[in-house]
Scaffold this active site. Structure first.
Site, PDB file in Angstrom:
ATOM      1  NE  ARG A 207      -4.110  -2.101   1.626  1.00  0.00           N
ATOM      2  CZ  ARG A 207      -5.187  -2.446   2.312  1.00  0.00           C
ATOM      3  NH1 ARG A 207      -5.348  -2.001   3.552  1.00  0.00           N
ATOM      4  NH2 ARG A 207      -6.119  -3.214   1.790  1.00  0.00           N
TER       5      ARG A 207
ATOM      6  CE1 TYR B  18      -2.621   0.830  -7.910  1.00  0.00           C
ATOM      7  CE2 TYR B  18      -2.975  -0.280  -9.988  1.00  0.00           C
ATOM      8  CZ  TYR B  18      -2.227   0.557  -9.202  1.00  0.00           C
ATOM      9  OH  TYR B  18      -1.105   1.119  -9.704  1.00  0.00           O
ATOM     10  CD  GLU B  19      -2.096  -3.679  -2.553  1.00  0.00           C
ATOM     11  OE1 GLU B  19      -1.978  -4.230  -3.651  1.00  0.00           O
ATOM     12  OE2 GLU B  19      -2.097  -4.296  -1.464  1.00  0.00           O
ATOM     13  N   GLY B  20      -6.863  -2.044  -2.401  1.00  0.00           N
ATOM     14  CA  GLY B  20      -7.779  -1.551  -1.364  1.00  0.00           C
ATOM     15  C   GLY B  20      -8.222  -0.147  -1.718  1.00  0.00           C
TER      16      GLY B  20
ATOM     17  CD  GLN C 250      -5.800   1.608   1.743  1.00  0.00           C
ATOM     18  OE1 GLN C 250      -5.084   1.557   2.744  1.00  0.00           O
ATOM     19  NE2 GLN C 250      -5.891   0.622   0.871  1.00  0.00           N
TER      20      GLN C 250
END
Lengths: 587, 587
Positions: free
Chosen positions: B291, B427-429, B434
């Site tokens: 992240r 992306y990536e959460g 977050q």
């Protein structure tokens, strides 16, 4: 369904925020509110049923350009013919020229719908409307006789030829030349860029309104004249002008953005609109409504993005919302997604209110209010244009976010709305220029009386909230009063800086000021709609839309309007950064 | 030149905001700061000279897909080989596996540069880094022996196979299945989507890290296991997996986003990483750094957009700025454009500071600070990821705006940066996830001690500003103290809501809280850099960059940080809108 015209919400805003009934009564037309509503419902069906279905394919096809010709996407020419046949092109224009003579307020709602359905399509009649307005106000009777009726019907379209490579926001550097032919016509030579619908196959003729400079004209913007330069001359011959290329753009792919070459063969034939060297004044005539129309494009595309995101969020299931009965909830049940959806709804509705208020002022300028209303329109126009298009960028980007990974994939369509919307803050005067116009030209109108009256009107809405006492409004009254205080102080600061001849203290705050104005005015519009709904509930109505309006006014006031205080602080900081040599920005 | 690695600014931030010198000393390596700087300068030359020139053509070419094969754009394979040959793929990895074993702090700066030069290119090693981390932490010695060295060198690349059509942000619904073969390997069958660099021609093998479910595994996320499934098996045969298509995306066109089919022919062969049913824990190991890396992508693309806008604004001349000597000024001399440029610079520098602070905490977690630093990294990671990528969207959009009409035309390149950046918040959460992670998991860490310590550290910076007294800071100290108060109150409100088991009051404020945290932390980072510059000036240094840093800290504090109070108000509003039945959001 890609777009549903939100006619019920639009009509509620028209009547309870923008005073449609009074506009109709004062306009002296025999149109009753019910007639106006029927027209809007019909427009909504056309927008959703005919124009919207062309939007995705238009994006994919673009407008192939070959040997000077531009081909619009499949189905566009038929849809445009249906648009013209339905009389939609002449909604605003005077019956004297074949138009329907409807108020700006009704035309504004139509413009919102065409553009909510399809921004690239909506641009074409929007440009023609500008041409009609300039020609009707400044053209000679002869010129009007030859062109106006065709433009009003939409048989022919119009363009605006302002920009040249070296002259974008600043028109003083224009180089396109005009020379009299001695027979009342002029020879035009020069190159223009970014000409929207400069060439296309939707109509038989295209009337280019071209800014050019006469020999020996004064330098700068005082030496610019406006000409009508048709693609096809009255005798049926092609004029000496051509499209030399189209741009490959981020969005609105189906709207051809043309480079135009005038006079390759010695000079294109054109006719003066208005007086020599007064071209910019002619353009200014139509600037209020043209800029308002771009604001309405923002409202339309924001509405489309909101609908799309809401549809997706109700279908897509991920995770279990706190307290939910089912194991997997629709993402619309998650608080963070709700914040995004409500932000989209609230900004869209607020900017709709601001744009309709502006249209109302344009209508009222023709009634007993006269100049006062015209000045109010002038004040509100840069806010309508820039706030609505700024939030269009934000709302369409939130629309992508609600879709998650699907939003980044083009086939979903959310990304197209974001790409399309991105032009709105740039053309028809960048939003920075709108902010500078608001601060340096509009705030000082009538010694600050115009802006003062508008703030007073907003204050009355806040007082209405206090009196109403519906608990659904939450802390909206308090938040609105704080917002008004921020707007008041910021306005005072800017007027003082301008009055002390210190533009360097006012200009840095222009953009945050416009945002602050839009937030407070937008909150007032939503509150006003909420108050009308509160009264309706008190009167026994049960439509659930009433509670939703009250809740939306509250959401905006409690969650978005509080940005006002930070904007005020940035404005009051004044010229602390402007030209600070430490930044060496100018290189 | 499309991108210049801002090595001097990066190094100043590394040393004076993120404590590079202490990290190097504590890390026990014999690397001196000068060595680290030399490495970064070399990386900067590679990023600007080799990777950046491929960015525009990559966007235009995309990655044609045919019969299961993906072709990267011309020049990409050669650039990737040079990247691998230069040892850049193994900057962070342990020397034990052939890596350079440099600190996270140095690796973070490199990641920023690869992605500033070319986001689509930078993604490939970013994915491989994630694979290395998961394998190194959880793989068996045998698996590590077979794969780690090739991944560290970059001879082979890695992917993350998480998402399935029905399981995006919520992985509990995964359906890909794994069955033991009895020889220590597993048969994997299922379909995955959104697999970045799932297929390409840059390397000889691709190691897919695949989340799948074993037969009889517990339901939900506790029944997910992680497997390494290589494209090419150890015996040289092709594994039973294929790319079934690529997405047509808004941006990062040169990064193939693949749909993957595993086991069409009966089952792809894979090997378990870590324990059965503990796949999600293995993924979590690498989540902080993955992240953070996406946050650094945001910093990189924001830097690229800022440079591009500044270059354009210095060249493009329009209108005369107040008080200017020349008749037509560079647009960089106009206050409104200056506000845009400074906003871009300030957000970029602030997010760089936050990302580097996060990297520092990851490094310090291996030193005497240990767990405290690890928890600080966990706290800062969602802020680094979401704040840096949110501002990347804003900064790249401002970059388009500075270019005016030219920004909307694709050939300028400003629009590409905006399109490319749009994926980073997804992306990536997603950034919403977050924010929820920050509020519900990170604030409660150690009973609130972790966040309390971070706010205390920010408070010390504000005290430093007060003591310093350099007039160049303007009102920065006062604004930072106000921002800290807002952050403090909002943190207390959220902790109390969570402690009272009222997540419905905390969740609606998650996104504004993350923004508030980022603003205050970002202001502190800029102030800290400004304080170091102020000390340097006092010590007699004359580099003009020092005054610029002080001015940028002031600009951020006076113009951007004041948004804190409005965010606080939105957070304290709590659950007023969540699930308000008036909205009927869930349909």
């Amino acid at each position: 369904m890609t777009y549903r015209a939100p006619v019920e919400e639009m009509v509620f805003t028209l009547r309870h925020v923008a005073g449609l009934d009074a506009v109709l009564a004062e306009g002296g037309s025999d149109l009753a509110p019910e007639d106006a509503i029927a027209i809007l419902e019909e427009a909504g069906r056309f927008a959703a049923g005919v124009i919207a279905p062309l939007n995705r394919a238009g994006d994919r096809h673009g407008t192939p350009f070959s040997e000077g010709a531009v081909t619009t996407p499949p189905g566009w020419a038929a849809a445009y013919r249906a648009f013209v046949a339905g009389g939609w092109n002449g909604v605003l224009a005077s019956p004297e020229h074949g138009g329907q003579g409807l108020p700006h307020l009704v035309a504004a709602a139509c413009t919102e719908m065409w553009n909510g359905a399809n921004l690239a399509f909506g641009l074409c009649p929007l440009l023609t409307a500008g041409g009609i307005e300039a020609l009707a106000a400044h053209g000679s009777d002869d010129l009007k006789g030859r062109y106006l009726e065709k433009l009003v019907s939409g048989a022919w379209t119009a363009t605006m030829n302002l920009t040249e490579p070296q002259a974008g926001s600043d028109l003083s550097g224009l180089r396109t030349r005009a020379e009299p032919n001695g027979d009342g016509s002029y020879r035009i030579t020069g190159a223009k860029i970014y000409i929207t619908y400069g060439e296309h196959d939707l109509a038989d003729n295209i009337c280019h309104l071209v800014l050019a400079r006469l020999k020996d004209a004064p330098a700068g913007t005082r030496g610019i004249s406006l000409f009508l330069v048709p693609k096809v001359l009255p005798d049926g011959a092609r004029n000496d002008l051509r499209c030399s290329g189209i741009e490959h753009k981020l969005g609105i792919h189906a709207s051809p953005t043309c480079s135009m070459a005038f006079g390759d063969g010695g000079g294109a034939t054109g006719w003066l609109i208005g007086e020599e060297n007064r071209g910019l004044a002619c353009m200014f005539t139509m600037m209020n409504s043209a800029r308002l129309n771009v604001g309405l494009q923002g409202v339309g595309v924001a509405e489309a993005a909101t609908q799309k995101a809401l549809d997706y969020a109700r279908e897509r299931r991920q995770g279990r919302a706190p307290g939910a009965a089912e194991p997997v909830s629709a993402i619309a049940a998650h608080a963070d997604v709700q914040r995004m959806l409500l932000t989209m709804k609230a900004y869209t509705a607020a900017s709709r209110g601001i744009c309709y208020l502006t249209a109302q002022a344009l209508d009222a300028a023709h009634g007993p209010e006269g100049r006062t209303a015209y000045d109010r329109a002038s004040l509100l126009t840069p806010v309508a244009k820039a706030f609505a298009t700024d939030i269009a960028n934000e709302v369409t980007s939130l629309g992508v976010q609600v879709h998650g990974g699907m939003g980044f994939v083009e086939e979903t369509g959310a990304a197209q709305l974001m790409r399309d919307a991105r032009i709105l803050g740039i053309y028809e005067g960048t939003n920075g220029i709108q902010a500078i116009d608001l601060v340096t030209r509009k705030l000082p109108l009538n010694g600050g009386t115009t802006v003062g009256a508008q703030i007073a009107a907003i204050r009355r809405v806040a007082e209405g909230l206090l009196k109403d006492g519906n608990p659904g409004f939450g802390h909206a009254a308090a938040r609105l009063r704080e917002g008004i205080s921020s707007l008041d102080r910021a306005t005072g600061f800017l007027l003082k800086a301008l009055g002390s001849n210190r533009p360097q203290d006012a200009l840095p705050g222009a953009t945050p000021y416009l945002r602050l104005f839009g937030l407070v005015q937008g909150a007032a519009c939503l509150a006003q709609a909420g108050l009308a709904s509160s009264a309706a509930l008190t009167a026994g109505e049960t439509d659930p839309a009433h509670a939703a309006r009250i809740a939306l006014a509250r959401f905006f006031a409690e969650n978005l309007l509080p940005a006002a205080s930070g904007l005020e602080q940035a404005i009051l900081t004044g010229g602390s950064f402007a030209d600070d040599p430490a930044f060496a920005l100018a290189g």
